[in-house]
Design an enzyme around this catalytic site. Sequence first.
Site, PDB file in Angstrom:
ATOM      1  N   CYS A  62       0.832  -1.208   0.000  1.00 26.48           N
ATOM      2  CA  CYS A  62       0.000   0.000   0.000  1.00 26.48           C
ATOM      3  C   CYS A  62       0.865   1.254   0.000  1.00 26.48           C
ATOM      4  O   CYS A  62       0.466   2.289  -0.534  1.00 26.48           O
ATOM      5  CB  CYS A  62      -0.943   0.002   1.197  1.00 26.48           C
ATOM      6  SG  CYS A  62      -0.121  -0.222   2.788  1.00 26.48           S
TER       7      CYS A  62
ATOM      8  N   HIS B  48      -1.563   1.141   7.617  1.00 27.63           N
ATOM      9  CA  HIS B  48      -2.055   1.082   6.238  1.00 27.63           C
ATOM     10  C   HIS B  48      -1.967   2.471   5.622  1.00 27.63           C
ATOM     11  O   HIS B  48      -2.252   3.479   6.284  1.00 27.63           O
ATOM     12  CB  HIS B  48      -3.507   0.594   6.207  1.00 27.63           C
ATOM     13  CG  HIS B  48      -4.079   0.480   4.830  1.00 27.63           C
ATOM     14  ND1 HIS B  48      -3.529  -0.346   3.866  1.00 27.63           N
ATOM     15  CD2 HIS B  48      -5.147   1.098   4.242  1.00 27.63           C
ATOM     16  CE1 HIS B  48      -4.241  -0.247   2.747  1.00 27.63           C
ATOM     17  NE2 HIS B  48      -5.219   0.632   2.950  1.00 27.63           N
TER      18      HIS B  48
END
Length: 812
Positions: free
Chosen positions: A318, A795
Amino acid sequence: SGPLCDYMEAWKLADKVEFDDDSQKIGRSVQSVLVHATDLNTAYEFELEKDWQQDNKYVNIYFKFGAMPEGLHELRLRFQEKQLAFVTEGKTPIKEFNLYDSIRPDHVLTRWDNGKLRISLLKAYPHRQWIHLLSTPEDDDDSTTLLNGYTKDKCIDLNHISHDWEDHSVEHDVKITIYIRDLVKEHLKVDYGHDSLRLTFRTRDKNFLSKYQNSTQFTTFKWEIYLSGVILPEKGSYSISEGDLQIQLRKQKAGSWPDLERPNEGYNHLDRRQAFEIVEVPMHVWRNSQLNEYNDVMNEVNTFQDGMTGLNNLGNTCFMNSIIQCLSNTQPLRDYFLECDIKNDINYDNPLGSKGDIVVAFAVLIRSLWCGKFPSVSPNKLKGLVGAKASQFMGYAQQDAQEFMAYLLDGLHEDLNRVKKKPLTQAVEGAGRPDKEVAAESWMVHRKRNDSLIVDYFYGQLKSVLTCPICHKESTTFDPFMVLPLPIPAARFPVKVVSVISGIVEVGTQKVFMVEKGATIRTLKKEISIWLEDIDFNDIAVMSMSSDDRCKLLSDRDLLSYLTRYDVLYACDCRTDLPLQEDESVIIRPLVQRVIRPADLNRCSSCGKEDDDGSLKRCSKCGTAIYCDQKCQRRDWEFHKRDISIDDIEQFFLDWNNSSNQLQVKSRTTAPIDAMDDIDSTKATSLYDCLRLFTLPEILLPEESWYCPTCKEHREARKQLSLWRLPSILIIQLKRFSFRSFLFRDKVTTFIDFPENGLDLRDFISNSGSTDANESYLYDLYAVVNHYGGLMGGHYTAYARFPLGKNREGFS
């Protein structure tokens, strides 16, 4: 064999061919050959370039390749005496090229040059100039018809000729006598190879001509042999007598030859050997061929909205995907990779680049994201290429997005660098010149080595001023930057400091400093030196005075967090007015005043019993505590000994007995307070607060000390940064990850308020910077990379405003 092989190995390591100064480079036009090769299920196209070069030793030819399938990783070639061929894995010829003259098949060199395959053929006969690259039908009938400008009607290859030879092993010489009469000197040619000898001649000897049917005095004869050993071609010579031809050869190594000719091992002497070569296909060659394929895809009918293509998460990637989506929505970058032919801009020779691999992979990815043909694509090829440049990105562990962006943009910059050969440059010195002149020269020096699309849009310039705390020498430099790293103001608490240093500010002036959690006395002393300006922080001593009039000299390592809100610190001057002798140092010893026998002690310091009859006894060491008996004293000793303990540094004490004829300790008076200009901890933190903190002066750490050219010593100088030149696209990094030590790391979770439009940086431009009225200092936000979580895991997501509109889209 021998030194020649050693020379060839060194040549391979050098990976280049150097032409002799006296050689003649010849390039002839050859009909381009376009081939569609099929090897099992692998098809590819290649073309023989028209231009070729030669010198006395080598012939250099080039092959250009078209579209290549993904499974093609290597090419296979076969080299023979007068032929090269592309072959399959089973050695079946795909395409053969017949050469004009002989080569040495086992000494062929290959390399990739600007996306083309360069093959260097070692001539079997050095110094022999090739008229053509490829043989023609005329050459097959008469391979030497144009050697001396004469037209010959026939050429006969001789398998044997009458001759004798002598081996002078001591003198390294071989003498060959060939018995032919009436040789025509104008048509006599002797070619010396490393391990071969070729004789081309005409003769008027009727007895010799009678042996060969239909031969005349205009017939050319050729005799070629392969020697038992290696010779030095440049040392060969010959002489003609009335009845024979004398040829002199010089051996490369001493030793006797068993015979003049190499034994016949069952193969034709004109095709006596062959060699095979496997050439790996570089990634950038394959990438370039893919660009053409993606150009075709761009012309197809769109299925999805342009730019609405996602990136597959390959496993903890990510951090990479969020950066790619933001760069994909950077309009100048996107337009360049969608509309320009980047193959002409790639710098294949840059040793700091990837030979174009990264930029081509990025271009393919951008075109995939904006072609509207795919719901999502995989960035695995780009990840692998960046991982080859920075090993931390090789696996699938979580990484820092900003660090990946720095490596990616740097890789794109080096692959697109317009500077083919970087010149040597030196740091620009101000030497009292105006800042504008020094800044412009520094920027020009930077662009001499770094000139690319990335520099055009992403690079700015910072002004850095270092000031020596002793001699006040200033050094001003102007450094380029691609990312602006802004610190985030941490939670702070006030510390009150009273200056008792005369000659700078009024003695007794107070100032409140806002310090961060975990700050030390050393940090505070640096802030004090910036406030007072004319004193080095090492010449400042800090004393603490508690509410009960007890003072203590604080060391640089003491933490400010242990202070109470009632504690006051005093900044003292450690400098001396007396001249110091050589090798003499100043010794600091605090003089601590203390009251030995304070009054009003009427309760036991342990149990609290009142001293109604005066029977309680004082502590003999300090006189500041009284006890009922030794039992109470022992009970209170663990607490009381802390109050009478002496610090680990040597101190002098001025003791006062509590009597009426001695001085009393006077209470401290409130001194004037200096106005504090600092960040208000009660309001929200804005991006402007981060910029102010970035431009505040700071004192360098000992390991970062600056060498003062005037003092001739390293100094912990005062450093202040400011913006000088702003880029078209400004990348700001909020430094949320703080590393206090190897074991202690934190993430700063402070929310930062920033404008979506009209970020004004005019107040942070250096006073002597550009004042052009037409220059804009306003920026609009178009992309943000967010991180959720902590240091151990999290994240990344991204928000971006499409260049085609005003809508914001989120990418997770």
